[in-house]
Write a protein that holds these residues in place. Structure first.
Motif, PDB file in Angstrom:
ATOM      1  N   LEU A  28       0.830  -1.208   0.000  1.00 47.08           N
ATOM      2  CA  LEU A  28       0.000   0.000   0.000  1.00 47.08           C
ATOM      3  C   LEU A  28       0.866   1.261   0.000  1.00 47.08           C
ATOM      4  CD1 LEU A  28      -2.783  -0.966   2.585  1.00 47.08           C
ATOM      5  CD2 LEU A  28      -2.890  -1.105   0.089  1.00 47.08           C
ATOM      6  N   ALA A  29       1.956   1.252   0.780  1.00 44.41           N
ATOM      7  CA  ALA A  29       2.820   2.436   0.868  1.00 44.41           C
ATOM      8  C   ALA A  29       3.479   2.741  -0.473  1.00 44.41           C
ATOM      9  CB  ALA A  29       3.875   2.221   1.950  1.00 44.41           C
ATOM     10  N   GLU A  30       3.946   1.707  -1.164  1.00 44.70           N
ATOM     11  CA  GLU A  30       4.567   1.930  -2.462  1.00 44.70           C
ATOM     12  C   GLU A  30       3.545   2.442  -3.478  1.00 44.70           C
ATOM     13  OE1 GLU A  30       7.564   2.066  -2.646  1.00 44.70           O
ATOM     14  OE2 GLU A  30       8.641   0.417  -1.708  1.00 44.70           O
ATOM     15  N   LEU A  31       2.333   1.929  -3.414  1.00 41.17           N
ATOM     16  CA  LEU A  31       1.300   2.404  -4.336  1.00 41.17           C
ATOM     17  C   LEU A  31       0.885   3.837  -4.005  1.00 41.17           C
ATOM     18  CD1 LEU A  31      -0.217   1.527  -6.795  1.00 41.17           C
ATOM     19  CD2 LEU A  31      -1.886   0.378  -5.338  1.00 41.17           C
ATOM     20  N   ALA A  32       0.964   4.215  -2.725  1.00 36.86           N
ATOM     21  CA  ALA A  32       0.689   5.601  -2.353  1.00 36.86           C
ATOM     22  C   ALA A  32       1.756   6.535  -2.925  1.00 36.86           C
ATOM     23  CB  ALA A  32       0.628   5.735  -0.830  1.00 36.86           C
ATOM     24  N   THR A  33       2.987   6.064  -3.036  1.00 37.75           N
ATOM     25  CA  THR A  33       4.058   6.862  -3.636  1.00 37.75           C
ATOM     26  C   THR A  33       3.852   7.019  -5.139  1.00 37.75           C
ATOM     27  OG1 THR A  33       5.688   6.205  -1.967  1.00 37.75           O
ATOM     28  CG2 THR A  33       6.549   6.940  -4.096  1.00 37.75           C
ATOM     29  N   LEU A  34       3.478   5.930  -5.792  1.00 38.37           N
ATOM     30  CA  LEU A  34       3.416   5.919  -7.253  1.00 38.37           C
ATOM     31  C   LEU A  34       2.054   6.289  -7.810  1.00 38.37           C
ATOM     32  CD1 LEU A  34       5.467   2.659  -7.878  1.00 38.37           C
ATOM     33  CD2 LEU A  34       6.237   5.032  -8.126  1.00 38.37           C
ATOM     34  N   HIS A  35       0.976   6.015  -7.045  1.00 38.58           N
ATOM     35  CA  HIS A  35      -0.407   6.276  -7.450  1.00 38.58           C
ATOM     36  C   HIS A  35      -0.933   5.269  -8.466  1.00 38.58           C
ATOM     37  CE1 HIS A  35       0.788   9.788  -5.383  1.00 38.58           C
ATOM     38  NE2 HIS A  35       1.177  10.492  -6.414  1.00 38.58           N
ATOM     39  N   GLY A  97      -7.823   2.145   0.995  1.00 41.83           N
ATOM     40  CA  GLY A  97      -6.397   1.880   0.852  1.00 41.83           C
ATOM     41  C   GLY A  97      -5.552   3.096   1.185  1.00 41.83           C
ATOM     42  N   TRP A  98      -6.017   4.272   0.720  1.00 42.61           N
ATOM     43  CA  TRP A  98      -5.319   5.504   1.080  1.00 42.61           C
ATOM     44  C   TRP A  98      -5.289   5.679   2.603  1.00 42.61           C
ATOM     45  CZ3 TRP A  98      -2.092   8.093  -1.701  1.00 42.61           C
ATOM     46  CH2 TRP A  98      -2.240   8.197  -3.084  1.00 42.61           C
ATOM     47  N   SER A  99      -6.405   5.407   3.244  1.00 41.64           N
ATOM     48  CA  SER A  99      -6.480   5.582   4.701  1.00 41.64           C
ATOM     49  C   SER A  99      -5.469   4.695   5.416  1.00 41.64           C
ATOM     50  CB  SER A  99      -7.899   5.260   5.194  1.00 41.64           C
ATOM     51  OG  SER A  99      -8.827   6.183   4.674  1.00 41.64           O
ATOM     52  N   LEU A 100      -5.364   3.435   4.987  1.00 39.32           N
ATOM     53  CA  LEU A 100      -4.451   2.516   5.666  1.00 39.32           C
ATOM     54  C   LEU A 100      -3.000   2.725   5.250  1.00 39.32           C
ATOM     55  CD1 LEU A 100      -6.414  -0.858   5.848  1.00 39.32           C
ATOM     56  CD2 LEU A 100      -6.190   0.950   7.549  1.00 39.32           C
ATOM     57  N   SER A 101      -2.774   3.371   4.106  1.00 39.39           N
ATOM     58  CA  SER A 101      -1.392   3.637   3.692  1.00 39.39           C
ATOM     59  C   SER A 101      -0.744   4.714   4.553  1.00 39.39           C
ATOM     60  CB  SER A 101      -1.353   4.087   2.228  1.00 39.39           C
ATOM     61  OG  SER A 101      -1.806   5.432   2.090  1.00 39.39           O
ATOM     62  N   GLY A 102      -1.585   5.555   5.190  1.00 34.60           N
ATOM     63  CA  GLY A 102      -1.062   6.642   6.004  1.00 34.60           C
ATOM     64  C   GLY A 102      -0.626   7.847   5.207  1.00 34.60           C
ATOM     65  N   ALA A 103      -0.804   7.817   3.880  1.00 33.58           N
ATOM     66  CA  ALA A 103      -0.359   8.915   3.031  1.00 33.58           C
ATOM     67  C   ALA A 103      -1.444   9.978   2.912  1.00 33.58           C
ATOM     68  CB  ALA A 103       0.005   8.396   1.643  1.00 33.58           C
ATOM     69  N   ASP A 104      -1.027  11.208   2.780  1.00 33.49           N
ATOM     70  CA  ASP A 104      -1.951  12.317   2.563  1.00 33.49           C
ATOM     71  C   ASP A 104      -1.379  13.154   1.431  1.00 33.49           C
ATOM     72  OD1 ASP A 104      -3.964  14.137   2.704  1.00 33.49           O
ATOM     73  OD2 ASP A 104      -3.150  15.215   4.429  1.00 33.49           O
ATOM     74  N   THR A 105      -1.648  12.735   0.203  1.00 28.13           N
ATOM     75  CA  THR A 105      -1.017  13.329  -0.958  1.00 28.13           C
ATOM     76  C   THR A 105      -2.026  14.050  -1.821  1.00 28.13           C
ATOM     77  OG1 THR A 105      -1.331  11.491  -2.496  1.00 28.13           O
ATOM     78  CG2 THR A 105       0.523  11.315  -0.956  1.00 28.13           C
ATOM     79  N   ALA A 106      -1.481  14.831  -2.761  1.00 25.74           N
ATOM     80  CA  ALA A 106      -2.359  15.532  -3.697  1.00 25.74           C
ATOM     81  C   ALA A 106      -3.146  14.542  -4.542  1.00 25.74           C
ATOM     82  CB  ALA A 106      -1.523  16.441  -4.597  1.00 25.74           C
ATOM     83  N   ALA A 107      -2.543  13.387  -4.842  1.00 24.60           N
ATOM     84  CA  ALA A 107      -3.241  12.379  -5.643  1.00 24.60           C
ATOM     85  C   ALA A 107      -4.477  11.880  -4.925  1.00 24.60           C
ATOM     86  CB  ALA A 107      -2.304  11.222  -5.954  1.00 24.60           C
TER      87      ALA A 107
END
Length: 271
Positions: A28-35, A97-107
């Motif tokens: 999930l974290a890698e997908l949050a980086t790449l989108h 998935g975004w919620s569990l990734s911990g990411a808060d990105t523009a995407a």
């Protein structure tokens, strides 16, 4: 697209947060980086310590499990770069998935349930993702260390131009590498060979305006080089001709390289 599943409740999401394995969290974290990425690309990132056949199998297994959990969704990969016989899906995060990734990105802010990417968009985004994967693999093999990677829109820079006009510099990615004690910073343009010379010149002008604003230098202490990564040597020559027509002060900001040589170019300071 993956079939719809039952809606998430707070309790179900909290239970998934407990149940996910370390590898699934990394997925999930890698997908949050790449989108956007293929199963194969994510497998190489998460299971890079395994043999290639095992990497592919584990990547597919984890992707299917996360799809069932409604944490990622799949789209048919109709991009022109898809190889015959290759897996036919690309992956993105769902809201859960975004919620569990911990990411808060523009995407994440731009996420749409009805998102239907075009073939050209997928080819471009997967090329950005492939750059990231190859930089990670290079570091594992003892090459330069990737200190930062941001894919668009997280890589974009907003600033005020003359007369306080709001402007945005839109690199496809921001890359910071550490090699031999030296940190190299880049704004990356993934060029698919589809844009005319006028468009390339406009991009060069936009980066030069952003450099002259001083905003990036104030924030980070340096203005990154701008590297165009192109598919062929013929395209490299065409983009280089555009760069050569820039002013003497601007020309030193830009580098153009082919996909085959991009890792070497990114690890080399602008001379």
């Amino acid at each position: 697209m993956s079939p719809p599943t039952r809606p998430f409740t707070g309790g179900r999401l909290a239970q998934l947060a407990v149940d996910l394995t370390t590898r699934e969290r990394q997925f999930l974290a890698e997908l949050a980086t790449l989108h956007v990425a293929t199963t194969a690309q994510l497998g190489r990132l998460v299971f890079g310590d395994c043999k290639p056949a095992t990497t592919a199998r584990l990547g597919q297994r984890h992707a299917e499990r996360l799809v069932r959990f409604n944490l990622i969704q799949r789209y048919a990969n109709r991009s022109r770069d898809r190889k015959v016989g290759a897996p036919g899906y690309v992956l993105t995060l769902t809201e859960a998935g975004w919620s569990l990734s911990g990411a808060d990105t523009a995407a994440r802010q731009r996420q749409r349930r009805s998102w239907m990417p075009s073939d050209a968009f997928l080819a471009h985004r997967l090329a950005i993702s492939e750059l990231y994967v190859r930089l990670i693999e290079q570091g594992r093999d003892g090459g330069p260390t990737l200190r930062e990677f941001k894919a668009e829109p997280d890589s974009w820079r907003r600033y005020l131009g003359l007369g306080d006009e709001p402007l945005v510099a839109k690199p496809d990615a921001v890359v910071r590498l550490v090699t031999g004690g030296l940190e190299l910073s880049w704004f990356v343009e993934i060029d698919r060979g589809t844009e005319g010379q006028r468009h390339i010149a406009d991009k060069c002008d936009a980066y030069r305006r952003f450099e002259l604003s001083g905003v990036e230098q104030q924030r980070f202490g340096i203005f990154p080089g701008v590297i165009f990564i192109v598919p062929t040597d013929a395209r490299r020559q065409a983009v280089q001709r555009v760069i050569d027509r820039q002013t003497a002060a601007a020309r030193g900001l830009f580098v153009v390289t082919t996909e085959a040589d991009m890792l070497t170019a990114l690890a080399s300071p602008i001379t």
